[in-house]
Design a protein around this motif. Structure first.
Motif, PDB file in Angstrom:
ATOM      1  N   ALA A 226     -18.868   9.410 -21.221  1.00 21.02           N
ATOM      2  CA  ALA A 226     -19.546   9.836 -19.999  1.00 21.02           C
ATOM      3  C   ALA A 226     -19.328  11.332 -19.784  1.00 21.02           C
ATOM      4  CB  ALA A 226     -19.011   9.061 -18.806  1.00 21.02           C
ATOM      5  N   CYS A 227     -20.179  11.938 -18.964  1.00 18.59           N
ATOM      6  CA  CYS A 227     -20.050  13.364 -18.672  1.00 18.59           C
ATOM      7  C   CYS A 227     -18.805  13.592 -17.808  1.00 18.59           C
ATOM      8  CB  CYS A 227     -21.313  13.883 -17.990  1.00 18.59           C
ATOM      9  SG  CYS A 227     -21.624  13.190 -16.356  1.00 18.59           S
ATOM     10  N   PRO A 228     -18.253  14.805 -17.852  1.00 17.33           N
ATOM     11  CA  PRO A 228     -17.020  15.093 -17.109  1.00 17.33           C
ATOM     12  C   PRO A 228     -17.154  14.891 -15.601  1.00 17.33           C
ATOM     13  CG  PRO A 228     -17.689  17.002 -18.454  1.00 17.33           C
ATOM     14  CD  PRO A 228     -18.693  15.934 -18.703  1.00 17.33           C
ATOM     15  N   GLU A 229     -18.329  15.195 -15.043  1.00 12.99           N
ATOM     16  CA  GLU A 229     -18.517  15.033 -13.591  1.00 12.99           C
ATOM     17  C   GLU A 229     -18.323  13.565 -13.187  1.00 12.99           C
ATOM     18  OE1 GLU A 229     -20.579  16.506 -15.673  1.00 12.99           O
ATOM     19  OE2 GLU A 229     -21.175  18.481 -14.921  1.00 12.99           O
ATOM     20  N   PHE A 230     -18.747  12.653 -14.041  1.00 17.08           N
ATOM     21  CA  PHE A 230     -18.590  11.224 -13.778  1.00 17.08           C
ATOM     22  C   PHE A 230     -17.130  10.812 -13.942  1.00 17.08           C
ATOM     23  CE2 PHE A 230     -18.380   6.822 -15.253  1.00 17.08           C
ATOM     24  CZ  PHE A 230     -19.196   6.149 -14.363  1.00 17.08           C
ATOM     25  N   LEU A 231     -16.526  11.225 -15.037  1.00 16.29           N
ATOM     26  CA  LEU A 231     -15.157  10.783 -15.347  1.00 16.29           C
ATOM     27  C   LEU A 231     -14.143  11.309 -14.339  1.00 16.29           C
ATOM     28  CD1 LEU A 231     -15.189  11.086 -19.244  1.00 16.29           C
ATOM     29  CD2 LEU A 231     -15.290   8.994 -17.853  1.00 16.29           C
ATOM     30  N   LYS A 232     -14.458  12.467 -13.786  1.00 15.80           N
ATOM     31  CA  LYS A 232     -13.572  13.056 -12.790  1.00 15.80           C
ATOM     32  C   LYS A 232     -13.432  12.160 -11.558  1.00 15.80           C
ATOM     33  CE  LYS A 232     -14.825  16.703 -10.264  1.00 15.80           C
ATOM     34  NZ  LYS A 232     -15.548  17.983 -10.071  1.00 15.80           N
ATOM     35  N   VAL A 233     -14.458  11.407 -11.244  1.00 12.99           N
ATOM     36  CA  VAL A 233     -14.510  10.664  -9.986  1.00 12.99           C
ATOM     37  C   VAL A 233     -14.316   9.155 -10.147  1.00 12.99           C
ATOM     38  CG1 VAL A 233     -16.006  10.083  -8.022  1.00 12.99           C
ATOM     39  CG2 VAL A 233     -15.995  12.416  -8.927  1.00 12.99           C
ATOM     40  N   VAL A 234     -14.845   8.589 -11.230  1.00 14.84           N
ATOM     41  CA  VAL A 234     -14.970   7.127 -11.285  1.00 14.84           C
ATOM     42  C   VAL A 234     -13.636   6.402 -11.110  1.00 14.84           C
ATOM     43  CG1 VAL A 234     -14.863   6.976 -13.818  1.00 14.84           C
ATOM     44  CG2 VAL A 234     -16.078   5.202 -12.509  1.00 14.84           C
ATOM     45  N   GLY A 235     -12.554   7.012 -11.601  1.00 12.90           N
ATOM     46  CA  GLY A 235     -11.254   6.349 -11.515  1.00 12.90           C
ATOM     47  C   GLY A 235     -10.545   6.534 -10.182  1.00 12.90           C
ATOM     48  N   THR A 236     -11.157   7.281  -9.266  1.00  8.98           N
ATOM     49  CA  THR A 236     -10.468   7.616  -8.008  1.00  8.98           C
ATOM     50  C   THR A 236     -10.978   6.807  -6.822  1.00  8.98           C
ATOM     51  OG1 THR A 236     -12.043   9.317  -7.275  1.00  8.98           O
ATOM     52  CG2 THR A 236     -10.324  10.016  -8.825  1.00  8.98           C
ATOM     53  N   LEU A 237     -11.885   5.870  -7.051  1.00 11.03           N
ATOM     54  CA  LEU A 237     -12.567   5.209  -5.942  1.00 11.03           C
ATOM     55  C   LEU A 237     -11.971   3.851  -5.576  1.00 11.03           C
ATOM     56  CD1 LEU A 237     -16.207   6.236  -6.954  1.00 11.03           C
ATOM     57  CD2 LEU A 237     -14.776   7.215  -5.153  1.00 11.03           C
ATOM     58  N   GLY A 238     -10.875   3.486  -6.222  1.00  9.07           N
ATOM     59  CA  GLY A 238     -10.241   2.208  -5.920  1.00  9.07           C
ATOM     60  C   GLY A 238     -10.945   1.017  -6.537  1.00  9.07           C
ATOM     61  N   TYR A 239     -11.847   1.273  -7.477  1.00  6.42           N
ATOM     62  CA  TYR A 239     -12.636   0.192  -8.075  1.00  6.42           C
ATOM     63  C   TYR A 239     -11.764  -0.820  -8.831  1.00  6.42           C
ATOM     64  CZ  TYR A 239     -17.063   2.835  -7.408  1.00  6.42           C
ATOM     65  OH  TYR A 239     -18.167   3.500  -6.903  1.00  6.42           O
ATOM     66  N   GLU A 240     -10.563  -0.396  -9.245  1.00  5.36           N
ATOM     67  CA  GLU A 240      -9.745  -1.321 -10.038  1.00  5.36           C
ATOM     68  C   GLU A 240      -9.267  -2.514  -9.222  1.00  5.36           C
ATOM     69  OE1 GLU A 240      -8.992   1.797  -9.349  1.00  5.36           O
ATOM     70  OE2 GLU A 240      -7.239   1.625  -8.021  1.00  5.36           O
ATOM     71  N   SER A 241      -9.234  -2.386  -7.887  1.00  5.30           N
ATOM     72  CA  SER A 241      -8.654  -3.485  -7.108  1.00  5.30           C
ATOM     73  C   SER A 241      -9.664  -4.565  -6.729  1.00  5.30           C
ATOM     74  CB  SER A 241      -7.938  -2.948  -5.871  1.00  5.30           C
ATOM     75  OG  SER A 241      -8.629  -1.870  -5.321  1.00  5.30           O
ATOM     76  N   GLY A 242     -10.937  -4.324  -6.895  1.00  6.96           N
ATOM     77  CA  GLY A 242     -11.916  -5.369  -6.596  1.00  6.96           C
ATOM     78  C   GLY A 242     -13.222  -4.767  -6.118  1.00  6.96           C
ATOM     79  N   VAL A 243     -14.131  -5.610  -5.674  1.00  3.91           N
ATOM     80  CA  VAL A 243     -15.437  -5.162  -5.177  1.00  3.91           C
ATOM     81  C   VAL A 243     -15.214  -4.098  -4.103  1.00  3.91           C
ATOM     82  CG1 VAL A 243     -17.529  -5.882  -3.953  1.00  3.91           C
ATOM     83  CG2 VAL A 243     -16.476  -7.433  -5.633  1.00  3.91           C
ATOM     84  N   PRO A 244     -15.843  -2.950  -4.227  1.00  2.12           N
ATOM     85  CA  PRO A 244     -15.640  -1.885  -3.240  1.00  2.12           C
ATOM     86  C   PRO A 244     -16.197  -2.262  -1.860  1.00  2.12           C
ATOM     87  CG  PRO A 244     -16.766  -1.050  -5.216  1.00  2.12           C
ATOM     88  CD  PRO A 244     -16.753  -2.539  -5.316  1.00  2.12           C
ATOM     89  N   ARG A 245     -15.561  -1.694  -0.840  1.00  6.90           N
ATOM     90  CA  ARG A 245     -16.098  -1.814   0.526  1.00  6.90           C
ATOM     91  C   ARG A 245     -16.934  -0.579   0.814  1.00  6.90           C
ATOM     92  NH1 ARG A 245     -13.080  -5.643   3.729  1.00  6.90           N
ATOM     93  NH2 ARG A 245     -11.275  -6.390   2.545  1.00  6.90           N
ATOM     94  N   PHE A 246     -18.126  -0.790   1.341  1.00  5.73           N
ATOM     95  CA  PHE A 246     -19.038   0.334   1.605  1.00  5.73           C
ATOM     96  C   PHE A 246     -18.377   1.375   2.506  1.00  5.73           C
ATOM     97  CE2 PHE A 246     -23.312  -0.689  -0.097  1.00  5.73           C
ATOM     98  CZ  PHE A 246     -23.018  -1.902  -0.672  1.00  5.73           C
ATOM     99  N   ASP A 247     -17.679   0.919   3.568  1.00  2.65           N
ATOM    100  CA  ASP A 247     -17.064   1.865   4.523  1.00  2.65           C
ATOM    101  C   ASP A 247     -16.068   2.780   3.840  1.00  2.65           C
ATOM    102  OD1 ASP A 247     -18.311   0.041   6.018  1.00  2.65           O
ATOM    103  OD2 ASP A 247     -16.513  -0.746   7.013  1.00  2.65           O
ATOM    104  N   GLU A 248     -15.267   2.180   2.946  1.00  4.82           N
ATOM    105  CA  GLU A 248     -14.217   2.981   2.309  1.00  4.82           C
ATOM    106  C   GLU A 248     -14.805   4.052   1.416  1.00  4.82           C
ATOM    107  OE1 GLU A 248     -10.684  -0.347   2.271  1.00  4.82           O
ATOM    108  OE2 GLU A 248     -11.170   0.681   0.391  1.00  4.82           O
ATOM    109  N   VAL A 249     -15.788   3.664   0.604  1.00  5.20           N
ATOM    110  CA  VAL A 249     -16.416   4.647  -0.281  1.00  5.20           C
ATOM    111  C   VAL A 249     -17.121   5.720   0.557  1.00  5.20           C
ATOM    112  CG1 VAL A 249     -18.200   4.975  -2.038  1.00  5.20           C
ATOM    113  CG2 VAL A 249     -16.637   3.020  -2.185  1.00  5.20           C
ATOM    114  N   ASN A 250     -17.737   5.308   1.648  1.00  3.47           N
ATOM    115  CA  ASN A 250     -18.496   6.265   2.460  1.00  3.47           C
ATOM    116  C   ASN A 250     -17.641   7.359   3.088  1.00  3.47           C
ATOM    117  OD1 ASN A 250     -21.127   5.596   2.048  1.00  3.47           O
ATOM    118  ND2 ASN A 250     -21.183   4.041   3.667  1.00  3.47           N
ATOM    119  N   GLY A 251     -16.408   7.029   3.445  1.00  2.70           N
ATOM    120  CA  GLY A 251     -15.541   8.060   3.997  1.00  2.70           C
ATOM    121  C   GLY A 251     -15.394   9.215   3.012  1.00  2.70           C
TER     122      GLY A 251
END
Ligand code: PHE
Ligand code: FE
Length: 290
Positions: free
Chosen positions: A60-85
């Protein structure tokens, strides 16, 4: 809701539309009811995420890799509110929950307001390896990380505004191809070789390595008219990918008024997905070390 209302682009296909459209608001948004994800859904999400993270590393491009691992996705289905903050602070974008594919104008309207529609449901176990339409994994994993990049974020909004402005069937077909070959299946040239930024590739277990390393598909330098005249396949790996230099190029080359472009190509025939033209700039596949 007849499938024919849908373009088969802002997601995947025009077969029977899936999703529960009964309780949505007029703008097609719904509330994410987090309790509806059962424990086996959560487990499936975590397995999808773990597999895909291994595949996209170094592809993947660096802009993607920089972010994808920081969103808490490893713990389960994301919550819209959390990502939106976090997303709101980064670029002013928001994700909104939707039942599935949207009518074109509704979709364009959301993008124009910096809202990205994310499908609320997760695929079944039988679709673990392949799914035709976008689900919550495709949308959160493939699309959302790049909305944190300021230039890409502006391109997405410009695209929505361009969609609202474009009228007439032909323009919409051309705009759909632009979306397909950039937002869904785009490649970008980096100092380390070709990398992926298209969400349709990034969320696909099979297409990630294929897109940059298989000798089969063509990889062609991006050009507005070239892309707009090129048909695409919705149910197989792509036969052609278009390569940008960076998101700045994408933003700049799509900034001019498309009205004369639409007029110029309206009378011209479209190219089959596997066409190579004499003036195309071709890129070689990158060696796959794994
Ligand atoms: N510049 C385009 C127009 O005038 C709008 C657009 C921007 C469309 C970016 C797509 C992507 O229609
Ligand atoms: Fe998508």
């Amino acid at each position: 809701m007849p499938a024919a209302d849908f373009p088969g682009t802002y997601g995947a296909s025009a077969h029977n539309v899936r999703g529960d459209y009964r309780d949505m608001r007029p703008d097609y948004t719904v509330v994410q009811d987090y309790g509806t994800y059962a424990e086996d859904d959560q487990d499936r999400w975590r397995r999808l995420y773990a597999r895909q993270m291994r595949l996209v590393a170094e592809r993947a491009c660096p802009e993607f890799l920089k972010v994808v691992g920081t969103l808490g996705y490893e713990s389960g289905v994301p919550r819209f509110d959390e990502v939106n903050g976090r997303l709101g602070r980064a670029t002013g974008w928001q994700v909104v929950a939707v039942p599935g594919l949207l009518p074109e104008q509704t979709f364009f309207g959301h993008l124009a307001e910096r809202r990205f529609p994310v499908t609320v449901w997760l695929r079944d176990e039988s679709e673990f390896d392949y799914i035709v339409e976008p689900d919550i994994f495709h949308d959160f994993f493939g699309h959302v990380p790049l909305l944190f990049d300021p230039v890409f974020a502006d391109y997405m909004q410009a695209y929505g505004r361009g969609g609202l402005k474009a009228d007439g069937l032909h323009a919409l077909e051309y705009l759909a191809r632009l979306y397909w070959y950039t937002v869904e299946f785009g490649l970008v040239r980096t100092g380390a070789g070709l990398r992926i930024y298209g969400a349709g590739i990034l969320s696909s277990p099979g297409e990630v390595a294929y897109a940059i390393s298989s000798p089969a598909p063509h990889r062609i330098g991006f050009g507005i008219e070239r892309v707009m005249r090129t048909r695409y396949k919705i149910d197989t790996f792509q036969q052609t990918y278009f390569v940008i230099e960076d998101f700045g190029q994408l933003f700049r080359e799509t900034a001019p008024d498309f009205t004369p472009v639409y007029a110029a190509i309206a009378g011209q025939e479209s190219f089959p997905a596997d066409t190579v033209l004499p003036q195309d700039k071709l890129f070689a596949p990158v060696e796959d070390s794994r």
